[in-house]
Scaffold this motif. Structure first.
Motif, PDB file in Angstrom:
ATOM      1  N   SER A   1       8.878   2.728  -1.859  1.00 20.84           N
ATOM      2  CA  SER A   1       7.628   2.932  -2.594  1.00 20.84           C
ATOM      3  C   SER A   1       6.653   1.767  -2.366  1.00 20.84           C
ATOM      4  O   SER A   1       5.441   1.957  -2.389  1.00 20.84           O
ATOM      5  CB  SER A   1       7.891   3.109  -4.085  1.00 20.84           C
ATOM      6  OG  SER A   1       8.515   1.952  -4.628  1.00 20.84           O
ATOM      7  N   ARG A   2       7.187   0.569  -2.109  1.00 14.59           N
ATOM      8  CA  ARG A   2       6.335  -0.591  -1.822  1.00 14.59           C
ATOM      9  C   ARG A   2       5.660  -0.428  -0.458  1.00 14.59           C
ATOM     10  O   ARG A   2       4.512  -0.815  -0.276  1.00 14.59           O
ATOM     11  CB  ARG A   2       7.147  -1.884  -1.855  1.00 14.59           C
ATOM     12  CG  ARG A   2       7.794  -2.185  -3.186  1.00 14.59           C
ATOM     13  CD  ARG A   2       6.805  -2.600  -4.241  1.00 14.59           C
ATOM     14  NE  ARG A   2       6.420  -3.981  -3.982  1.00 14.59           N
ATOM     15  CZ  ARG A   2       5.301  -4.538  -4.408  1.00 14.59           C
ATOM     16  NH1 ARG A   2       4.448  -3.847  -5.135  1.00 14.59           N
ATOM     17  NH2 ARG A   2       5.019  -5.787  -4.140  1.00 14.59           N
TER      18      ARG A   2
ATOM     19  N   ASP B   1       2.861   1.886  -1.048  1.00 13.31           N
ATOM     20  CA  ASP B   1       1.746   1.158  -1.662  1.00 13.31           C
ATOM     21  C   ASP B   1       0.974   0.364  -0.617  1.00 13.31           C
ATOM     22  O   ASP B   1      -0.256   0.340  -0.621  1.00 13.31           O
ATOM     23  CB  ASP B   1       2.253   0.204  -2.748  1.00 13.31           C
ATOM     24  CG  ASP B   1       2.784   0.915  -3.981  1.00 13.31           C
ATOM     25  OD1 ASP B   1       2.414   2.084  -4.201  1.00 13.31           O
ATOM     26  OD2 ASP B   1       3.578   0.291  -4.716  1.00 13.31           O
TER      27      ASP B   1
ATOM     28  N   LYS C   1      -2.906  -0.326  -1.724  1.00 15.08           N
ATOM     29  CA  LYS C   1      -2.858  -0.656  -3.155  1.00 15.08           C
ATOM     30  C   LYS C   1      -2.585  -2.153  -3.284  1.00 15.08           C
ATOM     31  O   LYS C   1      -1.541  -2.584  -3.773  1.00 15.08           O
ATOM     32  CB  LYS C   1      -1.805   0.188  -3.860  1.00 15.08           C
ATOM     33  CG  LYS C   1      -2.154   1.668  -3.861  1.00 15.08           C
ATOM     34  CD  LYS C   1      -1.141   2.482  -4.622  1.00 15.08           C
ATOM     35  CE  LYS C   1      -1.552   3.949  -4.615  1.00 15.08           C
ATOM     36  NZ  LYS C   1      -0.570   4.777  -5.322  1.00 15.08           N
TER      37      LYS C   1
ATOM     38  N   GLU D   1      -3.635  -4.437  -5.131  1.00 16.68           N
ATOM     39  CA  GLU D   1      -3.471  -5.047  -6.450  1.00 16.68           C
ATOM     40  C   GLU D   1      -2.005  -5.146  -6.852  1.00 16.68           C
ATOM     41  O   GLU D   1      -1.646  -5.909  -7.747  1.00 16.68           O
ATOM     42  CB  GLU D   1      -4.263  -4.268  -7.514  1.00 16.68           C
ATOM     43  CG  GLU D   1      -3.719  -2.901  -7.851  1.00 16.68           C
ATOM     44  CD  GLU D   1      -4.049  -1.782  -6.859  1.00 16.68           C
ATOM     45  OE1 GLU D   1      -3.570  -0.658  -7.080  1.00 16.68           O
ATOM     46  OE2 GLU D   1      -4.770  -2.023  -5.876  1.00 16.68           O
ATOM     47  N   LYS D   2      -1.139  -4.403  -6.171  1.00 15.24           N
ATOM     48  CA  LYS D   2       0.291  -4.407  -6.478  1.00 15.24           C
ATOM     49  C   LYS D   2       1.055  -5.515  -5.754  1.00 15.24           C
ATOM     50  O   LYS D   2       2.259  -5.637  -5.917  1.00 15.24           O
ATOM     51  CB  LYS D   2       0.903  -3.051  -6.140  1.00 15.24           C
ATOM     52  CG  LYS D   2       0.379  -1.929  -7.020  1.00 15.24           C
ATOM     53  CD  LYS D   2       1.153  -0.670  -6.788  1.00 15.24           C
ATOM     54  CE  LYS D   2       0.726   0.380  -7.806  1.00 15.24           C
ATOM     55  NZ  LYS D   2       1.675   1.485  -7.848  1.00 15.24           N
ATOM     56  N   PHE D   3       0.352  -6.285  -4.923  1.00 15.52           N
ATOM     57  CA  PHE D   3       1.002  -7.314  -4.120  1.00 15.52           C
ATOM     58  C   PHE D   3       0.402  -8.687  -4.389  1.00 15.52           C
ATOM     59  O   PHE D   3      -0.788  -8.807  -4.649  1.00 15.52           O
ATOM     60  CB  PHE D   3       0.834  -7.010  -2.623  1.00 15.52           C
ATOM     61  CG  PHE D   3       1.533  -5.760  -2.183  1.00 15.52           C
ATOM     62  CD1 PHE D   3       2.861  -5.792  -1.796  1.00 15.52           C
ATOM     63  CD2 PHE D   3       0.862  -4.547  -2.176  1.00 15.52           C
ATOM     64  CE1 PHE D   3       3.508  -4.629  -1.406  1.00 15.52           C
ATOM     65  CE2 PHE D   3       1.497  -3.383  -1.784  1.00 15.52           C
ATOM     66  CZ  PHE D   3       2.819  -3.421  -1.399  1.00 15.52           C
TER      67      PHE D   3
END
Length: 104
Positions: free
Chosen positions: A55-56, A59, A64, A66-68
């Motif tokens: 899922s990473r 992302d 995405k 902002e998730k890292f």
């Protein structure tokens, strides 16, 4: 009225500090996604290589950012055999170069 130019699209809606970090994360995301594509890996294969959840990878591919964190992205580059090197010619100027290591 004069046109105003921005360093990145993020600078339009965010302050300089946040926008600069977002632009760097976007550039790292593009680099990592390109490297995964270059290898022809599926998301599962990339996740196994990078030692992260599938899922990473999704992302990452979907920008995405902002998730890292920046350091998490540099960790992924390390796993792929890249090294980041910073040079600081003055207290007010620095640059980061990312290159493939010899052993990989």
């Amino acid at each position: 009225m004069a046109l105003k130019f921005y360093d990145s699209p993020f600078h339009v809606t965010h302050d300089d500090e946040v926008a600069s970090k977002m632009a760097m994360k976007m550039d790292l995301s593009i680099m990592l996604t390109g490297l995964i594509k270059e290898q022809g890996w599926t998301q599962k294969e990339a996740a196994d290589k990078l030692k992260i959840q599938q899922s990473r990878v999704s992302d990452l591919k979907n920008a995405k950012i902002e998730k890292f964190t920046i350091d998490a992205m540099f960790d992924m580059l390390d796993v792929l055999g890249f090294k980041a090197q910073m040079s600081m010619p003055t207290l007010h100027e620095a640059s980061i170069a990312i290159s493939k290591t010899q052993a990989s």
